[in-house]
Write an enzyme that holds these catalytic residues in place. Structure first.
Site, PDB file in Angstrom:
ATOM      1  N   GLU A 181       8.007   5.378 -11.642  1.00  0.00           N
ATOM      2  CA  GLU A 181       9.273   6.018 -11.280  1.00  0.00           C
ATOM      3  C   GLU A 181       9.265   7.506 -11.647  1.00  0.00           C
ATOM      4  O   GLU A 181       9.716   8.346 -10.872  1.00  0.00           O
ATOM      5  CB  GLU A 181      10.440   5.304 -11.954  1.00  0.00           C
ATOM      6  CG  GLU A 181      10.643   3.880 -11.456  1.00  0.00           C
ATOM      7  CD  GLU A 181      10.908   3.802  -9.958  1.00  0.00           C
ATOM      8  OE1 GLU A 181      11.430   4.764  -9.384  1.00  0.00           O
ATOM      9  OE2 GLU A 181      10.575   2.769  -9.367  1.00  0.00           O
ATOM     10  N   HIS A 184       7.558   9.747  -9.217  1.00  0.00           N
ATOM     11  CA  HIS A 184       8.351  10.179  -8.058  1.00  0.00           C
ATOM     12  C   HIS A 184       8.971  11.553  -8.330  1.00  0.00           C
ATOM     13  O   HIS A 184       9.130  12.360  -7.409  1.00  0.00           O
ATOM     14  CB  HIS A 184       9.440   9.164  -7.736  1.00  0.00           C
ATOM     15  CG  HIS A 184       8.943   7.975  -6.960  1.00  0.00           C
ATOM     16  ND1 HIS A 184       8.235   8.090  -5.790  1.00  0.00           N
ATOM     17  CD2 HIS A 184       9.055   6.643  -7.193  1.00  0.00           C
ATOM     18  CE1 HIS A 184       7.932   6.887  -5.326  1.00  0.00           C
ATOM     19  NE2 HIS A 184       8.415   5.986  -6.162  1.00  0.00           N
ATOM     20  N   TYR A 195      10.050  10.304   2.399  1.00  0.00           N
ATOM     21  CA  TYR A 195       9.965   8.876   2.101  1.00  0.00           C
ATOM     22  C   TYR A 195      10.051   8.058   3.380  1.00  0.00           C
ATOM     23  O   TYR A 195      10.981   7.288   3.591  1.00  0.00           O
ATOM     24  CB  TYR A 195      11.083   8.513   1.127  1.00  0.00           C
ATOM     25  CG  TYR A 195      10.749   7.379   0.204  1.00  0.00           C
ATOM     26  CD1 TYR A 195       9.711   7.492  -0.717  1.00  0.00           C
ATOM     27  CD2 TYR A 195      11.460   6.193   0.247  1.00  0.00           C
ATOM     28  CE1 TYR A 195       9.406   6.457  -1.577  1.00  0.00           C
ATOM     29  CE2 TYR A 195      11.166   5.149  -0.613  1.00  0.00           C
ATOM     30  CZ  TYR A 195      10.138   5.292  -1.516  1.00  0.00           C
ATOM     31  OH  TYR A 195       9.840   4.253  -2.380  1.00  0.00           O
ATOM     32  N   GLU A 204       4.596   6.573  -2.332  1.00  0.00           N
ATOM     33  CA  GLU A 204       4.589   5.330  -3.104  1.00  0.00           C
ATOM     34  C   GLU A 204       3.236   5.111  -3.790  1.00  0.00           C
ATOM     35  O   GLU A 204       3.170   4.713  -4.953  1.00  0.00           O
ATOM     36  CB  GLU A 204       4.882   4.142  -2.178  1.00  0.00           C
ATOM     37  CG  GLU A 204       6.323   3.744  -2.164  1.00  0.00           C
ATOM     38  CD  GLU A 204       6.847   3.448  -3.569  1.00  0.00           C
ATOM     39  OE1 GLU A 204       6.219   2.671  -4.301  1.00  0.00           O
ATOM     40  OE2 GLU A 204       7.881   4.011  -3.937  1.00  0.00           O
ATOM     41  N   ASP A 277      11.565  -1.323   5.204  1.00  0.00           N
ATOM     42  CA  ASP A 277      11.032  -0.569   4.072  1.00  0.00           C
ATOM     43  C   ASP A 277      10.714   0.898   4.420  1.00  0.00           C
ATOM     44  O   ASP A 277       9.632   1.384   4.135  1.00  0.00           O
ATOM     45  CB  ASP A 277       9.776  -1.331   3.576  1.00  0.00           C
ATOM     46  CG  ASP A 277       9.093  -0.704   2.374  1.00  0.00           C
ATOM     47  OD1 ASP A 277       9.786  -0.053   1.572  1.00  0.00           O
ATOM     48  OD2 ASP A 277       7.859  -0.875   2.259  1.00  0.00           O
TER      49      ASP A 277
HETATM   50 ZN   LIG Z   1       8.370   3.897  -5.895  1.00  0.00          ZN
END
Ligand SMILES: [Zn+2]
Length: 359
Positions: A181, A184, A195, A204, A277
């Site tokens: 996290e 990111h 994204y 990711e 997604d």
């Molecule tokens: Zn992520």
């Protein structure tokens, strides 16, 4: 509004897993999954705005929002006391250098962000997420039995897990989840990868790469000895062993759709359906994840010493908001040659060829 469509929503739970449980799960899983999906969706616009401001104006939104700045390393953990986003960051519990408290979740968030800071500082010579000592802010006990953890563009937020999807307390226990996290944040401040689709899958994948490396570094583990799993032991056992496998994409949990080769690339639309997604960002990330695993194991030794430095240099100096897989692959090959030499360059090229990104 166009930007919101490509808004990073950086929660750790695979959206397609949550979506499947919302449809097919037990009644209890359905309820937990819908709650996790709804709250994640609400965070999307905030994250977009904060991330964009950080990048464009080089602002530290944490500071602008009035959070405490302590001396030395800036790291603070808050307790949201089971409240929602309007209560963020919550009640200040522990700042840098202050002793451990009774609350295990607070201590784990403290230790995990500290270990991530150390990795970036000691291995990659980066001072925090923005490269300028930005405060690492974490809030624990977000919501009630909330099955997710996310980076909202300015801080980390952890739910407790409901025990129906994530094990209770698992989200702060997993160092690679914390480092995923926080990475990111690094990506927001550097490449700014959107994204969506391939750029989002690279975003990711980079979080998984550095998430795994922070874990390996803290265990002093060689590439050959690492488990290459992300979030091992965070899901309830009947759902699976982890959130992702970099060595064997598609095997981490029941229904894991990650491919490990371009032949199996899943071409999904970037719409608002969590099953899609954001165009497969947590799904097709299996391909660059596997390339990193192959390169790191071929190079041998500790994965952060060569492969990690090559990927980091590529992230900060070569990638752009809409970089595609083949461009990222070629960039790592070039950087490997510049930083190390022909042998390393060949190992990196072979890895991308093995996953079908380079020919
Ligand atoms: Zn992520």
């Amino acid at each position: 509004m166009k930007e919101n469509k490509h808004t990073p929503c950086c929660s750790i739970a695979p959206p397609d897993l949550l979506a499947r449980l919302a449809i097919e799960g037990s009644h209890e899983q359905q309820e937990a999954a819908v709650r996790a999906l709804a709250t994640s969706a609400a965070m999307r616009s905030q994250r977009a705005v904060v991330g964009r401001l950080n990048r464009q104006f080089n602002l530290n939104m944490g500071q602008m929002m009035g959070f405490t700045i302590s001396a030395d390393r800036k790291l603070t953990v808050y307790d949201t006391q089971n409240n929602g986003r309007t209560f963020l960051p919550g009640v200040r519990i522990r700042g840098w250098g202050e002793p451990a408290v009774e609350d295990q979740g607070v201590n784990e968030a403290y230790d995990g962000s500290s270990a991530t800071y150390d990795f970036y500082h000691d291995v990659l010579q980066r001072d925090s997420l923005d490269g300028a000592g930005m405060e690492l802010i974490s809030s624990v006990h977000y919501g009630v039995g909330f099955d997710n953890a996310f980076w909202d563009g300015g801080q980390m937020v952890y739910g407790d897990g409901s025990g129906r999807i994530f094990q209770v307390g698992a989200l702060t226990r997993a160092l690679d989840v914390i480092a995923h996290e926080l990475t990111h944040g690094v990506t927001d401040y550097t490449a700014g990868l959107i994204y969506s689709k391939q750029a989002g899958a690279l975003n990711e994948s980079l979080s998984d790469v550095f998430g795994s490396l922070v874990k390996q570094y803290s265990l002093k583990q060689a590439a050959a000895d690492a488990d290459w799993l992300i979030g091992e032991g965070t899901l309830v056992p009947e759902l699976g062993k982890a959130l992702r496998s970099m060595s064997h994409p598609g095997t981490a949990y029941s229904g894991d759709r990650q491919p490990g080769h371009m032949d199996d690339y899943v071409d999904l639309p970037d719409d608002n359906d969590p099953r899609n997604d954001n165009g497969g960002v947590h799904i097709n990330s299996g391909i660059p994840n596997h390339a990193f695993y192959l390169a790191a194991t071929a190079l041998g030794g500790y994965a952060w010493e060569k492969a990690g430095k090559i990927w980091y240099q590529t992230l900060v100096a070569r990638l752009r908001p809409n970089t595609q897989f083949d461009e990222a692959a070629q960039a790592t090959v070039d950087v490997a040659g510049e930083m190390f030499g022909a042998a390393e360059q060949n190992a990196v090229r072979n890895a991308w060829q093995e996953v079908g990104v380079l020919t």
